[in-house]
Design a protein around this motif. Structure first.
Motif, PDB file in Angstrom:
ATOM      1  N   TYR A 126      -0.601   4.386  -2.399  1.00 49.83           N
ATOM      2  CA  TYR A 126       0.480   5.309  -2.755  1.00 49.83           C
ATOM      3  C   TYR A 126       0.290   5.779  -4.188  1.00 49.83           C
ATOM      4  CZ  TYR A 126       2.445   1.225  -5.174  1.00 49.83           C
ATOM      5  OH  TYR A 126       2.620   0.148  -5.998  1.00 49.83           O
TER       6      TYR A 126
ATOM      7  N   TYR B 170       6.663  -2.031   2.196  1.00 48.38           N
ATOM      8  CA  TYR B 170       5.604  -2.924   1.692  1.00 48.38           C
ATOM      9  C   TYR B 170       5.460  -4.195   2.524  1.00 48.38           C
ATOM     10  CZ  TYR B 170       9.334  -5.729  -0.394  1.00 48.38           C
ATOM     11  OH  TYR B 170      10.445  -6.511  -0.569  1.00 48.38           O
ATOM     12  N   GLU B 171       6.540  -4.636   3.141  1.00 44.28           N
ATOM     13  CA  GLU B 171       6.468  -5.882   3.913  1.00 44.28           C
ATOM     14  C   GLU B 171       5.645  -5.749   5.197  1.00 44.28           C
ATOM     15  OE1 GLU B 171       9.956  -8.812   3.323  1.00 44.28           O
ATOM     16  OE2 GLU B 171      10.877  -6.832   3.327  1.00 44.28           O
TER      17      GLU B 171
ATOM     18  N   TYR C 102       2.708  -4.413   5.015  1.00 46.43           N
ATOM     19  CA  TYR C 102       1.328  -4.365   4.511  1.00 46.43           C
ATOM     20  C   TYR C 102       1.033  -5.646   3.721  1.00 46.43           C
ATOM     21  CZ  TYR C 102       2.358   0.461   5.691  1.00 46.43           C
ATOM     22  OH  TYR C 102       2.763   1.582   6.363  1.00 46.43           O
ATOM     23  N   ASN C 103      -0.240  -5.879   3.423  1.00 51.29           N
ATOM     24  CA  ASN C 103      -0.616  -7.072   2.659  1.00 51.29           C
ATOM     25  C   ASN C 103      -0.986  -6.758   1.220  1.00 51.29           C
ATOM     26  OD1 ASN C 103      -2.369  -7.477   5.618  1.00 51.29           O
ATOM     27  ND2 ASN C 103      -0.562  -8.721   5.176  1.00 51.29           N
ATOM     28  N   LEU C 104      -1.300  -5.481   0.966  1.00 56.35           N
ATOM     29  CA  LEU C 104      -1.718  -5.073  -0.372  1.00 56.35           C
ATOM     30  C   LEU C 104      -1.339  -3.600  -0.547  1.00 56.35           C
ATOM     31  CD1 LEU C 104      -3.394  -6.149  -2.846  1.00 56.35           C
ATOM     32  CD2 LEU C 104      -5.412  -5.167  -1.739  1.00 56.35           C
ATOM     33  N   CYS C 105      -0.568  -3.312  -1.593  1.00 55.49           N
ATOM     34  CA  CYS C 105      -0.160  -1.930  -1.855  1.00 55.49           C
ATOM     35  C   CYS C 105      -0.671  -1.542  -3.245  1.00 55.49           C
ATOM     36  CB  CYS C 105       1.360  -1.788  -1.808  1.00 55.49           C
ATOM     37  SG  CYS C 105       2.100  -2.431  -0.293  1.00 55.49           S
ATOM     38  N   ILE C 106      -1.346  -0.406  -3.316  1.00 52.94           N
ATOM     39  CA  ILE C 106      -2.012  -0.017  -4.574  1.00 52.94           C
ATOM     40  C   ILE C 106      -1.600   1.386  -5.002  1.00 52.94           C
ATOM     41  CG2 ILE C 106      -4.241   0.334  -5.703  1.00 52.94           C
ATOM     42  CD1 ILE C 106      -5.466  -1.647  -3.875  1.00 52.94           C
ATOM     43  N   ASP C 107      -1.239   1.495  -6.265  1.00 57.45           N
ATOM     44  CA  ASP C 107      -0.756   2.741  -6.864  1.00 57.45           C
ATOM     45  C   ASP C 107      -1.929   3.484  -7.509  1.00 57.45           C
ATOM     46  OD1 ASP C 107       0.505   4.703  -8.333  1.00 57.45           O
ATOM     47  OD2 ASP C 107       1.507   3.325  -9.712  1.00 57.45           O
TER      48      ASP C 107
ATOM     49  N   PHE D 261      -4.036   3.010 -11.125  1.00 59.20           N
ATOM     50  CA  PHE D 261      -5.478   2.803 -10.979  1.00 59.20           C
ATOM     51  C   PHE D 261      -6.062   4.129 -10.471  1.00 59.20           C
ATOM     52  CE2 PHE D 261      -3.352  -1.211  -9.742  1.00 59.20           C
ATOM     53  CZ  PHE D 261      -3.809  -2.015 -10.766  1.00 59.20           C
TER      54      PHE D 261
ATOM     55  N   HIS E 100       9.478 -11.935  -4.709  1.00 58.08           N
ATOM     56  CA  HIS E 100      10.359 -12.549  -3.716  1.00 58.08           C
ATOM     57  C   HIS E 100      10.593 -13.995  -4.125  1.00 58.08           C
ATOM     58  CE1 HIS E 100       9.585 -10.212   0.331  1.00 58.08           C
ATOM     59  NE2 HIS E 100      10.492  -9.611  -0.430  1.00 58.08           N
TER      60      HIS E 100
ATOM     61  N   PHE F 174       4.168  -6.750  -8.017  1.00 57.92           N
ATOM     62  CA  PHE F 174       5.213  -7.379  -7.210  1.00 57.92           C
ATOM     63  C   PHE F 174       4.542  -8.330  -6.223  1.00 57.92           C
ATOM     64  CE2 PHE F 174       8.467  -7.758  -3.878  1.00 57.92           C
ATOM     65  CZ  PHE F 174       9.553  -8.085  -4.671  1.00 57.92           C
TER      66      PHE F 174
ATOM     67  N   TYR G  39       5.053 -10.780  -3.026  1.00 60.05           N
ATOM     68  CA  TYR G  39       6.002 -10.976  -1.932  1.00 60.05           C
ATOM     69  C   TYR G  39       5.326 -11.760  -0.810  1.00 60.05           C
ATOM     70  CZ  TYR G  39       3.428  -7.121   0.267  1.00 60.05           C
ATOM     71  OH  TYR G  39       2.439  -6.336   0.807  1.00 60.05           O
TER      72      TYR G  39
ATOM     73  N   SER H 270       5.268 -11.573   3.389  1.00 64.06           N
ATOM     74  CA  SER H 270       5.736 -10.842   4.573  1.00 64.06           C
ATOM     75  C   SER H 270       6.110 -11.800   5.701  1.00 64.06           C
ATOM     76  CB  SER H 270       4.657  -9.857   5.041  1.00 64.06           C
ATOM     77  OG  SER H 270       3.525 -10.568   5.505  1.00 64.06           O
TER      78      SER H 270
ATOM     79  N   ALA I  87      12.344  -4.385  -5.628  1.00 62.10           N
ATOM     80  CA  ALA I  87      11.325  -4.524  -4.581  1.00 62.10           C
ATOM     81  C   ALA I  87      10.954  -3.200  -3.939  1.00 62.10           C
ATOM     82  CB  ALA I  87      11.775  -5.521  -3.496  1.00 62.10           C
TER      83      ALA I  87
ATOM     84  N   TYR J 130       8.320  -0.599  -3.752  1.00 61.23           N
ATOM     85  CA  TYR J 130       6.905  -0.589  -4.158  1.00 61.23           C
ATOM     86  C   TYR J 130       6.594   0.511  -5.158  1.00 61.23           C
ATOM     87  CZ  TYR J 130       6.301   3.329  -0.934  1.00 61.23           C
ATOM     88  OH  TYR J 130       6.410   4.546  -0.324  1.00 61.23           O
TER      89      TYR J 130
ATOM     90  N   LEU K 231       0.998  -2.605  -8.120  1.00 59.42           N
ATOM     91  CA  LEU K 231       0.205  -3.444  -7.224  1.00 59.42           C
ATOM     92  C   LEU K 231       1.153  -4.440  -6.564  1.00 59.42           C
ATOM     93  CD1 LEU K 231      -2.811  -4.066  -6.471  1.00 59.42           C
ATOM     94  CD2 LEU K 231      -2.805  -5.747  -8.315  1.00 59.42           C
ATOM     95  N   CYS K 232       1.165  -4.462  -5.238  1.00 60.62           N
ATOM     96  CA  CYS K 232       2.046  -5.392  -4.506  1.00 60.62           C
ATOM     97  C   CYS K 232       1.157  -6.274  -3.629  1.00 60.62           C
ATOM     98  CB  CYS K 232       3.039  -4.627  -3.633  1.00 60.62           C
ATOM     99  SG  CYS K 232       3.988  -3.376  -4.542  1.00 60.62           S
ATOM    100  N   ILE K 233       1.358  -7.565  -3.721  1.00 59.98           N
ATOM    101  CA  ILE K 233       0.460  -8.519  -3.036  1.00 59.98           C
ATOM    102  C   ILE K 233       1.250  -9.494  -2.175  1.00 59.98           C
ATOM    103  CG2 ILE K 233      -1.298 -10.301  -3.377  1.00 59.98           C
ATOM    104  CD1 ILE K 233      -2.077  -9.030  -5.934  1.00 59.98           C
ATOM    105  N   ASP K 234       0.794  -9.634  -0.954  1.00 60.32           N
ATOM    106  CA  ASP K 234       1.437 -10.479   0.056  1.00 60.32           C
ATOM    107  C   ASP K 234       0.796 -11.872   0.045  1.00 60.32           C
ATOM    108  OD1 ASP K 234       2.450 -11.636   2.359  1.00 60.32           O
ATOM    109  OD2 ASP K 234       1.441 -10.255   3.740  1.00 60.32           O
TER     110      ASP K 234
ATOM    111  N   PHE L  62      -0.560 -13.506   3.287  1.00 57.34           N
ATOM    112  CA  PHE L  62      -1.889 -13.090   3.778  1.00 57.34           C
ATOM    113  C   PHE L  62      -2.956 -13.684   2.866  1.00 57.34           C
ATOM    114  CE2 PHE L  62      -5.570 -10.356   4.277  1.00 57.34           C
ATOM    115  CZ  PHE L  62      -5.625 -10.133   5.644  1.00 57.34           C
ATOM    116  N   PHE L  63      -2.790 -13.451   1.573  1.00 57.40           N
ATOM    117  CA  PHE L  63      -3.665 -14.068   0.574  1.00 57.40           C
ATOM    118  C   PHE L  63      -2.962 -15.351   0.123  1.00 57.40           C
ATOM    119  CE2 PHE L  63      -3.977  -9.413   0.003  1.00 57.40           C
ATOM    120  CZ  PHE L  63      -5.279  -9.232   0.388  1.00 57.40           C
TER     121      PHE L  63
ATOM    122  N   LYS M 140      -6.048 -16.605  -4.445  1.00 60.13           N
ATOM    123  CA  LYS M 140      -6.665 -15.304  -4.149  1.00 60.13           C
ATOM    124  C   LYS M 140      -5.846 -14.179  -4.795  1.00 60.13           C
ATOM    125  CE  LYS M 140      -9.648 -12.544  -2.423  1.00 60.13           C
ATOM    126  NZ  LYS M 140     -11.057 -12.527  -2.837  1.00 60.13           N
TER     127      LYS M 140
END
Lengths: 200, 200
Positions: A120, A172-173, A175-180, A184, B10, B118, B120, B122, B170, B172, B177-180, B183-184, B188
């Motif tokens: 995004y 976002y929930e 997805y596992n990774l959201c990148i702006d 970047f 979260h 952020f 979180y 999932s 919350a 996004y 950068l939002c990381i779950d 999953f990771f 990681k």
């Protein structure tokens, strides 16, 4: 199971470019035109038609369907397209490590546990600039008009995604990774996802 | 300007752990207790009090304030705390590369263009499991009760964040950068953020 990456994206965020470059650096298959060709051969529909309707607002077509009695039910071309597209995604995903951009692949392939990425841009100005860079003659339309177009395409994608998956688009929930990509750039986003997918 | 990372998270996603480990591997300052001490010395409030109210639902305190006339206006301890906390965040951010977890630091420091992360999860099951791992005797309460507690703390954080920043918690688009972490894993996630912050 080999690795699968699905990429959802804001319109004009560089998500497709991220997907293509990532496929190159990882040596993964990237399904875009190939997916369309497979759907075309299965349905007999033209590639142009598929490209137009495979992520468009299909809710109208379904509304029309629901207006008819079940006795006279017959799949519309758009419905046929959706089913063929989902089958094609599942079929291609079996072949080896791969990347899908859009087309609800995250949902269609959820049983394969893909890495679900959302690309995004938190900055509307950079999205507008990306449009101008791609189609310089659009500058004549002015920023306000391009912004309206960008938001309209996002809305279409949201309606399509929500109709197919019963989930909120760009949540976002999901997805596992959201990148702006306005923080970047595209190349850095590719590097981040490459790093994320390695050793997982 | 040196690099600043802010981490929203979260409840029970491992966000604080990510922040601490990231500070270690990057050699950045990590502000948590130090921040509280600075606020305590500025306000004369006890650290325990600050810890309790610095991210809690402060809207009630403000509602009480608005009920009074401006002539008799006097800052409440909670208001004093918020102002002192914002000042402390700004002051500490000047000292060198650093990481802040929570406390609306992303908003307070927006002029410094921090990397806004952020963290979180999932998967609710993994959040509940994290609670059980931290406080094994909570298993006796059962999953449903712990889930309710998790969601209530998220709600408190959301109310606090939205009240202070006038932005949705919350969302996004307020982060880069939002990381779950379901999953990771935490390590990681640290590696992904480390890679993201390098060479940018």
């Amino acid at each position: 199971m080999h690795k699968i990456i699905t990429i959802g994206r804001h319109f004009s965020s560089g998500g497709r470019e991220v997907g293509k470059k990532l496929a190159d650096v990882l040596g993964y298959a990237y399904y875009d035109k190939e997916l369309l060709n497979l759907v075309a051969s299965e349905t007999g529909l033209a590639v142009d038609y598929i490209e137009k309707y495979s992520e468009s607002d299909i809710t109208r077509s379904y509304a029309y369907m629901y207006g008819r009695s079940f006795a006279s039910y017959k799949q519309t071309p758009v419905e046929k397209l959706q089913i063929a597209q989902n089958n094609a995604i599942k079929e291609l995903a079996q072949k080896g490590p791969c990347i899908f951009v859009g087309r609800c692949a995250d949902y269609v392939l959820h049983e394969e546990n893909p890495l679900k990425v959302f690309v995004y841009s938190s900055n509307m100005k950079s999205r507008i600039q990306r449009c101008f860079d791609k189609v310089p003659e659009d500058k004549a339309k002015g920023e306000a008009k391009i912004k309206k177009q960008i938001l309209e395409i996002d809305k279409q994608r949201a309606r399509y995604y929500e109709f197919i998956t019963c989930q909120k688009w760009a949540n976002y929930e999901n997805y596992n990774l959201c990148i702006d990509t306005s923080f970047f750039n595209v190349d850095k986003a590719v590097e981040i996802i490459k790093n994320a997918v390695e050793n997982t």
